[in-house]
Scaffold this motif. Structure first.
Motif, PDB file in Angstrom:
ATOM      1  N   ARG A 197     -29.099 -35.464 -29.067  1.00  0.00           N
ATOM      2  CA  ARG A 197     -28.196 -34.553 -28.349  1.00  0.00           C
ATOM      3  C   ARG A 197     -28.500 -34.656 -26.858  1.00  0.00           C
ATOM      4  NH1 ARG A 197     -29.957 -31.622 -32.860  1.00  0.00           N
ATOM      5  NH2 ARG A 197     -28.312 -31.193 -34.386  1.00  0.00           N
ATOM      6  N   LEU A 198     -27.730 -35.475 -26.173  1.00  0.00           N
ATOM      7  CA  LEU A 198     -28.013 -35.793 -24.779  1.00  0.00           C
ATOM      8  C   LEU A 198     -26.819 -35.476 -23.894  1.00  0.00           C
ATOM      9  CD1 LEU A 198     -29.567 -39.347 -25.326  1.00  0.00           C
ATOM     10  CD2 LEU A 198     -30.771 -37.156 -25.316  1.00  0.00           C
ATOM     11  N   MET A 199     -27.118 -35.048 -22.658  1.00  0.00           N
ATOM     12  CA  MET A 199     -26.097 -34.926 -21.624  1.00  0.00           C
ATOM     13  C   MET A 199     -26.321 -36.048 -20.618  1.00  0.00           C
ATOM     14  SD  MET A 199     -25.662 -30.832 -20.913  1.00  0.00           S
ATOM     15  CE  MET A 199     -27.386 -30.590 -20.518  1.00  0.00           C
ATOM     16  N   LEU A 200     -25.243 -36.723 -20.260  1.00  0.00           N
ATOM     17  CA  LEU A 200     -25.316 -37.850 -19.341  1.00  0.00           C
ATOM     18  C   LEU A 200     -25.024 -37.402 -17.915  1.00  0.00           C
ATOM     19  CD1 LEU A 200     -25.395 -40.943 -18.735  1.00  0.00           C
ATOM     20  CD2 LEU A 200     -22.945 -40.978 -19.280  1.00  0.00           C
ATOM     21  N   SER A 201     -25.863 -37.829 -16.992  1.00  0.00           N
ATOM     22  CA  SER A 201     -25.635 -37.587 -15.569  1.00  0.00           C
ATOM     23  C   SER A 201     -25.580 -38.922 -14.843  1.00  0.00           C
ATOM     24  CB  SER A 201     -26.779 -36.747 -14.970  1.00  0.00           C
ATOM     25  OG  SER A 201     -26.875 -35.492 -15.594  1.00  0.00           O
ATOM     26  N   LEU A 202     -24.810 -38.959 -13.729  1.00  0.00           N
ATOM     27  CA  LEU A 202     -24.763 -40.155 -12.895  1.00  0.00           C
ATOM     28  C   LEU A 202     -25.726 -39.979 -11.733  1.00  0.00           C
ATOM     29  CD1 LEU A 202     -20.914 -40.852 -12.866  1.00  0.00           C
ATOM     30  CD2 LEU A 202     -22.668 -41.723 -14.422  1.00  0.00           C
ATOM     31  N   LEU A 203     -26.526 -41.002 -11.453  1.00  0.00           N
ATOM     32  CA  LEU A 203     -27.558 -40.933 -10.426  1.00  0.00           C
ATOM     33  C   LEU A 203     -27.276 -41.937  -9.322  1.00  0.00           C
ATOM     34  CD1 LEU A 203     -30.741 -40.883 -12.733  1.00  0.00           C
ATOM     35  CD2 LEU A 203     -29.365 -38.932 -11.959  1.00  0.00           C
ATOM     36  N   CYS A 204     -27.681 -41.571  -8.121  1.00  0.00           N
ATOM     37  CA  CYS A 204     -27.565 -42.490  -6.987  1.00  0.00           C
ATOM     38  C   CYS A 204     -28.556 -43.635  -7.163  1.00  0.00           C
ATOM     39  CB  CYS A 204     -27.854 -41.748  -5.682  1.00  0.00           C
ATOM     40  SG  CYS A 204     -27.913 -42.825  -4.218  1.00  0.00           S
ATOM     41  N   PRO A 205     -28.097 -44.882  -7.095  1.00  0.00           N
ATOM     42  CA  PRO A 205     -29.020 -46.000  -7.271  1.00  0.00           C
ATOM     43  C   PRO A 205     -29.986 -46.174  -6.097  1.00  0.00           C
ATOM     44  CG  PRO A 205     -26.830 -46.805  -6.711  1.00  0.00           C
ATOM     45  CD  PRO A 205     -26.707 -45.329  -6.922  1.00  0.00           C
ATOM     46  N   ARG A 206     -29.693 -45.531  -4.965  1.00  0.00           N
ATOM     47  CA  ARG A 206     -30.591 -45.655  -3.814  1.00  0.00           C
ATOM     48  C   ARG A 206     -31.718 -44.626  -3.853  1.00  0.00           C
ATOM     49  NH1 ARG A 206     -28.232 -44.811   2.169  1.00  0.00           N
ATOM     50  NH2 ARG A 206     -27.363 -46.916   1.834  1.00  0.00           N
ATOM     51  N   CYS A 207     -31.353 -43.356  -4.038  1.00  0.00           N
ATOM     52  CA  CYS A 207     -32.378 -42.302  -3.954  1.00  0.00           C
ATOM     53  C   CYS A 207     -32.636 -41.581  -5.275  1.00  0.00           C
ATOM     54  CB  CYS A 207     -31.996 -41.282  -2.886  1.00  0.00           C
ATOM     55  SG  CYS A 207     -30.559 -40.258  -3.312  1.00  0.00           S
TER      56      CYS A 207
END
Length: 332
Positions: free
Chosen positions: A91-101
């Protein structure tokens, strides 16, 4: 002759014997040719056919894997599920992350292109009161397709200002554990296919010897299948079947079972005879489907072992029930 049978019945550590026989029966009927997974967010990977048949839920895959060890099923990869590397939760929630920071402060933005001057920028930078204006040439953008077009979709980071097309993935499970895509664990989703080469073995395993001899049990005899009996030597001996007329008495009958894919050898017949002697059994049987080779039948008979043969499980059942009727009157 009995090891494979006893190993297969280790399923009974978690499910009852009648359910084991029900499973074997469904295999023979062709109702479990393929056991497919069902995957959902709430329940993860399940095998509804097995759950319904055996009344188990969490352990359905463990039971199927155990049958794969016996080569009764063959396993195929059907897919995969990302799970938490710490607790295994699906049971996971997906988040988008900045590839730089690595920040979660990522927003999705549309890129526009001014067709007249060719400038490409975020839609927000074109917006002015009352409409759209090119930040480079200050030209008015009125009509989509003639003045401007949607160029692409990008992401931007509010923390560091980076713009990018491929954000990194981050996850948080229902227990609050956070991790990124590189740290994520993966669970293989399996599909199970019945191994038809094991049909003769299943026909043998499906022989419910206790049920076949129920008339004796109704008369007070003790029926054990499988059975483990201590011998006079102190060694514990395994048999497919043991029938005893009362507590503390030597077995009236012990038996081993053989089938076409596991033919009895002379050494195994001699071993059965020795085990039966050590437990002081009154009578020793070999149950054979469909039958023994002639030389082994003669050896068994010379050792005083009764050979009960049947072309199929139904015929063997009739012969065992006839034997049960003959034993009834001997109970003391």
């Amino acid at each position: 002759m009995s090891l494979m049978y006893l190993n297969s019945l280790k399923l009974e550590d978690r499910i009852s014997k009648d359910k084991v026989y029900r499973l074997y029966g469904e295999l023979l009927k062709g109702n479990l040719k393929v056991v497919e997974p069902a995957v959902s967010f709430n329940e993860g990977v399940r095998y509804p056919k097995i759950e319904e048949l055996l009344g188990v839920k969490v352990e359905a895959q463990a039971l199927l894997d155990e049958l794969c060890e016996e080569q009764i099923f063959k396993v195929e990869i059907d897919g995969n599920v990302v799970v938490c590397p710490r607790c295994g939760s699906h049971r996971l929630m997906l988040s988008l992350l900045c590839p730089r920071c690595g920040s979660k402060k990522v927003v999705k933005a549309v890129m526009l292109q001014h067709l007249s001057c060719g400038h490409v920028d975020f839609e927000a930078n074109f917006k002015v009161e009352g409409g759209l204006r090119c930040p480079r040439c200050r030209g008015q953008l009125n009509a989509l397709g003639s003045d401007y077009k949607v160029h692409s979709t990008l992401y931007s980071c509010d923390s560091c200002g980076a713009a990018f097309s491929d954000p990194r993935h981050g996850y948080t499970c229902d227990l609050g554990h956070s991790f990124n895509g590189e740290e994520a664990a993966m669970r293989v989703v399996k599909l199970y296919r019945f191994n038809e080469e094991k049909r003769s073995l299943i026909e043998r395993l499906a022989l419910n010897l206790e049920e076949m001899l129920k008339p004796l049990a109704d008369e007070g005899w003790r029926i054990e299948s499988p059975a483990r009996i201590p011998g006079l030597s102190g060694v514990l001996h395994d048999f497919e079947l043991a029938v005893t007329s009362g507590n503390g008495k030597p077995p009236s009958l012990v038996a081993s079972l053989v089938s076409p894919d596991e033919a009895a050898s002379a050494n195994e017949i001699l071993a059965l005879w020795a085990k039966a002697k050590d437990v002081n059994a009154e009578r020793t049987l070999i149950l054979a489907v469909p039958g023994l080779q002639e030389e082994n039948r003669k050896l068994a008979e010379n050792l005083g072992i009764t050979v009960v043969e049947g072309r199929n499980s139904g015929e063997l059942k009739l012969k065992l029930q006839e034997l049960a009727e003959n034993l009834k009157d001997r109970k003391t």
